[in-house]
Design an enzyme around this catalytic site. Structure first.
Site, PDB file in Angstrom:
ATOM      1  N   ASP A  94      61.743  45.927 114.853  1.00  0.00           N
ATOM      2  CA  ASP A  94      60.531  45.407 113.998  1.00  0.00           C
ATOM      3  C   ASP A  94      61.721  44.231 112.894  1.00  0.00           C
ATOM      4  O   ASP A  94      62.732  44.155 113.320  1.00  0.00           O
ATOM      5  CB  ASP A  94      60.180  46.271 113.213  1.00  0.00           C
ATOM      6  N   HIS A 131      49.672  41.060 117.710  1.00  0.00           N
ATOM      7  CA  HIS A 131      50.090  41.514 116.605  1.00  0.00           C
ATOM      8  C   HIS A 131      50.398  39.745 116.557  1.00  0.00           C
ATOM      9  O   HIS A 131      50.926  38.991 115.479  1.00  0.00           O
ATOM     10  CB  HIS A 131      50.964  42.159 115.964  1.00  0.00           C
TER      11      HIS A 131
END
Length: 311
Positions: A151, A224
């Site tokens: 992330d 995403h």
């Protein structure tokens, strides 16, 4: 941006990652603003000073004031672009708005120090505010989300973090401040883990193990990364500084998503792209496996702004 003459920002806004975090959401009691302004300045100064005291464990933090509470606390000056959280709903996909008056974000590589400081801050606020929500975050593996993917890969590096996250000369009174958006995402991990790894990778737009981004032509329009890597009308990347961390227990777990930026526009455009897609039905398919439980908008002013009210 002239970073040299920038007011002292709250150091947690642009800090590098940590092992642990505590997120405290408060609502103010009625008619306490005259007492809360100096108290808030003291809390912000306390967090700033602890950055030195606990430097060996990389302590940092910041305080944000809710968009809906700002005018009550600081009626004579308002950040130009501060507005409530942009709630959105499309079918079963929802980004709700749940606003709070104050947000205290502290991080450290030692969990015990965070626990100690959170208690101290709570005592400093005694009788002025009510603690409405508390979460504790943690670094998962090598900075991965609980989905198993790294992330924050797109985060700005070095001094560029300040250029992305801190207000500059466009709003002189609030130079060194930052627009903060917070969403608590609860993941459906049992549903996610039933997917083959290749399907997961197509949903994210990166390889899982090696964290290699797909080539542009190979990224599904519903991935995403495709949905959040946006450019403005001049072809410049619309960047944010993510300070997100996984949170939770076996009962509920997911990601505390935190966006810090010199403008709220970048976050709003990204969220709109995730939820609504590209106008041709291509929304972010990661939304099928996670749900936004909250959505809050804050402004974290420079430390020097708050210290005007410390008496």
């Amino acid at each position: 941006m002239d970073i040299q003459n920038m007011p002292r920002e709250q150091l947690g806004v642009c800090a590098e990652g940590n092992l642990h975090s505590v997120y405290l959401m408060f609502n103010a009691n009625d008619n306490v603003e005259s007492q809360l302004r100096p108290c808030l300045a003291n809390v912000a100064q306390y967090i700033y000073e602890l950055t030195d005291q606990y430097s060996d464990s990389a302590f940092n933090g910041f305080v944000g004031i809710g968009a809906n509470y700002w005018d009550s606390l600081y009626p004579n000056a308002r950040p130009e672009m501060l507005k409530p959280f942009p709630a959105m709903q499309v079918g079963s996909r929802e980004a709700p708005a749940i606003e709070y008056d104050l947000f205290v974000h502290i991080r450290c590589d030692r969990y015990d120090i965070l626990h100690l400081v959170a208690n101290e801050i709570s005592q400093m606020f005694e009788d002025l505010v009510e603690l409405v929500d508390e979460e504790r975050g943690f670094r998962f593996m090598d900075s991965r989300d609980l989905t198993g993917f790294v992330d924050g890969t797109e985060n700005p590096k070095g001094r560029h973090r300040q250029e992305v996250a801190l207000v500059g000369d466009e709003d002189p009174e609030f130079r060194g401040g930052s627009y903060i958006h917070v969403q608590k995402y609860a993941h459906n991990l049992s549903k996610w883990h039933r997917l083959p790894v290749k399907k997961q990778e197509d949903i994210i737009g990166r390889t899982k193990q090696d964290n290699i981004e797909y080539e542009s032509e190979d990224k599904p329009l519903t991935s995403h990364i495709k949905r959040v890597n946006l450019k403005d009308e001049n072809g410049q990347s619309m960047e944010i500084l993510r300070q997100s961390m996984p949170y939770g227990s076996l009962k509920e777990q997911g990601l505390m998503f935190i966006s810090n930026c010199r403008t709220p526009e970048h976050f709003e455009k990204m969220l709109h792209s995730m939820m609504f897609g590209d106008g041709e039905g291509n929304h972010d398919h990661l939304m099928h496996f996670t749900k936004a439980m909250t959505g809050s908008s804050f402004f974290a002013p420079a430390l020097d702004f708050m210290l005007q009210f410390d008496e």
